[in-house]
Write an enzyme that holds these catalytic residues in place. Structure first.
Site, PDB file in Angstrom:
ATOM      1  N   ASN A  87       0.827  -1.194   0.000  1.00  0.00           N
ATOM      2  CA  ASN A  87       0.000   0.000   0.000  1.00  0.00           C
ATOM      3  C   ASN A  87       0.869   1.254   0.000  1.00  0.00           C
ATOM      4  O   ASN A  87       2.105   1.182   0.023  1.00  0.00           O
ATOM      5  CB  ASN A  87      -0.949  -0.035   1.206  1.00  0.00           C
ATOM      6  CG  ASN A  87      -2.283   0.615   0.913  1.00  0.00           C
ATOM      7  OD1 ASN A  87      -2.348   1.628   0.224  1.00  0.00           O
ATOM      8  ND2 ASN A  87      -3.348   0.052   1.441  1.00  0.00           N
ATOM      9  N   HIS A 117      22.141   3.154  13.528  1.00  0.00           N
ATOM     10  CA  HIS A 117      23.403   3.847  13.777  1.00  0.00           C
ATOM     11  C   HIS A 117      24.076   3.217  14.985  1.00  0.00           C
ATOM     12  O   HIS A 117      23.426   2.591  15.822  1.00  0.00           O
ATOM     13  CB  HIS A 117      23.176   5.346  13.989  1.00  0.00           C
ATOM     14  CG  HIS A 117      22.817   6.052  12.718  1.00  0.00           C
ATOM     15  ND1 HIS A 117      23.762   6.420  11.789  1.00  0.00           N
ATOM     16  CD2 HIS A 117      21.624   6.408  12.199  1.00  0.00           C
ATOM     17  CE1 HIS A 117      23.173   6.983  10.763  1.00  0.00           C
ATOM     18  NE2 HIS A 117      21.858   6.984  10.981  1.00  0.00           N
ATOM     19  N   ALA A 142      -1.278  -1.354   8.875  1.00  0.00           N
ATOM     20  CA  ALA A 142      -0.943   0.058   8.653  1.00  0.00           C
ATOM     21  C   ALA A 142      -0.051   0.604   9.763  1.00  0.00           C
ATOM     22  O   ALA A 142      -0.266   0.336  10.944  1.00  0.00           O
ATOM     23  CB  ALA A 142      -2.223   0.887   8.570  1.00  0.00           C
ATOM     24  N   ALA A 160      -1.983  -3.123  13.234  1.00  0.00           N
ATOM     25  CA  ALA A 160      -1.659  -1.740  12.889  1.00  0.00           C
ATOM     26  C   ALA A 160      -0.929  -1.033  14.020  1.00  0.00           C
ATOM     27  O   ALA A 160      -1.226  -1.228  15.193  1.00  0.00           O
ATOM     28  CB  ALA A 160      -2.939  -0.983  12.533  1.00  0.00           C
ATOM     29  N   THR A 165      10.138  -5.787  17.410  1.00  0.00           N
ATOM     30  CA  THR A 165      11.534  -5.714  17.830  1.00  0.00           C
ATOM     31  C   THR A 165      12.215  -7.075  17.847  1.00  0.00           C
ATOM     32  O   THR A 165      13.424  -7.150  18.001  1.00  0.00           O
ATOM     33  CB  THR A 165      11.643  -5.091  19.231  1.00  0.00           C
ATOM     34  OG1 THR A 165      10.915  -5.915  20.158  1.00  0.00           O
ATOM     35  CG2 THR A 165      11.092  -3.676  19.252  1.00  0.00           C
ATOM     36  N   LYS A 166      11.422  -8.162  17.732  1.00  0.00           N
ATOM     37  CA  LYS A 166      11.991  -9.516  17.726  1.00  0.00           C
ATOM     38  C   LYS A 166      11.160 -10.396  16.810  1.00  0.00           C
ATOM     39  O   LYS A 166      10.044 -10.033  16.416  1.00  0.00           O
ATOM     40  CB  LYS A 166      12.062 -10.086  19.140  1.00  0.00           C
ATOM     41  CG  LYS A 166      10.736 -10.221  19.827  1.00  0.00           C
ATOM     42  CD  LYS A 166      10.905 -10.725  21.249  1.00  0.00           C
ATOM     43  CE  LYS A 166       9.544 -10.885  21.913  1.00  0.00           C
ATOM     44  NZ  LYS A 166       9.639 -11.378  23.253  1.00  0.00           N
TER      45      LYS A 166
END
Length: 185
Positions: A87, A117, A142, A160, A165-166
């Site tokens: 989308n 970073h 979304a 959504a 993170t894992k």
């Protein structure tokens, strides 16, 4: 000779001034022109896919549907399967590699971030990378953010506005920030 992605995967850090850092930025600059051109004005899906083939350097199956605008910061390290729907306003930060298997759905404003970073302030302009893999039949809702090194399991759904993170196992729904399993499917 190893390609750029293979060389990136062999190093823990990419520092400013490294030969590989300079090579990345040359490719990035070339692709930015194509990305701007692709996103400027109306394009048929066939035209969009031709642009994406130039950006990625790979053939893309005609069953892939991409809504514009589509963004990537690098472009060469994205691999598309078949029957994928993307989308509007997705962002693929793909230097570390993004693999999308068949039958995957992306909602609007999804971000896949394979780059980070370096924490050490004296090296902060440098980069670390880890690949993202989206397995077959996954649905990414979304506004989802998927961080470096994550694999989304087959048939799984990311609700959504979740932040992943894992790794997400197969056949589950995850939600929240950080995303947690809320249901097995």
């Amino acid at each position: 000779m190893k390609n750029l992605l293979e060389r990136i995967k062999e190093v823990d850090e990419i520092l400013v001034g490294d030969e590989i850092f300079e090579e990345i930025h040359i490719i990035k600059e070339e692709n930015e022109k194509l990305i701007c051109e692709m996103n400027n004005g109306y394009k048929t899906n066939e035209e969009r896919l031709k642009f994406l083939e130039k950006i990625t350097g790979k053939e893309i199956d005609s069953s892939v549907v991409v809504s514009l605008p589509f963004q990537t910061d690098f472009g060469k390290h994205i691999t598309f399967g078949k029957n994928i729907f993307i989308n509007k306003e997705v962002m693929f930060t793909d230097l570390g590699g993004i693999t999308i298997e068949d039958n995957v759905l992306f909602g609007p404003k999804v971000s896949l971030l394979t780059v980070n970073h370096i924490i050490n302030p004296t090296k902060r302009r440098g980069l670390t990378t880890r690949e993202i893999i989206i397995k077959r039949n996954a649905w990414i809702g979304a506004g989802v953010i998927i961080l470096a090194g994550v694999t989304i399991g087959e048939n799984s759904i990311v609700a959504a506005h979740s932040t992943v993170t894992k790794d997400v196992p197969a056949n589950v729904i995850v939600a929240g920030s950080p995303a947690k399993i809320i249901k097995e499917i």
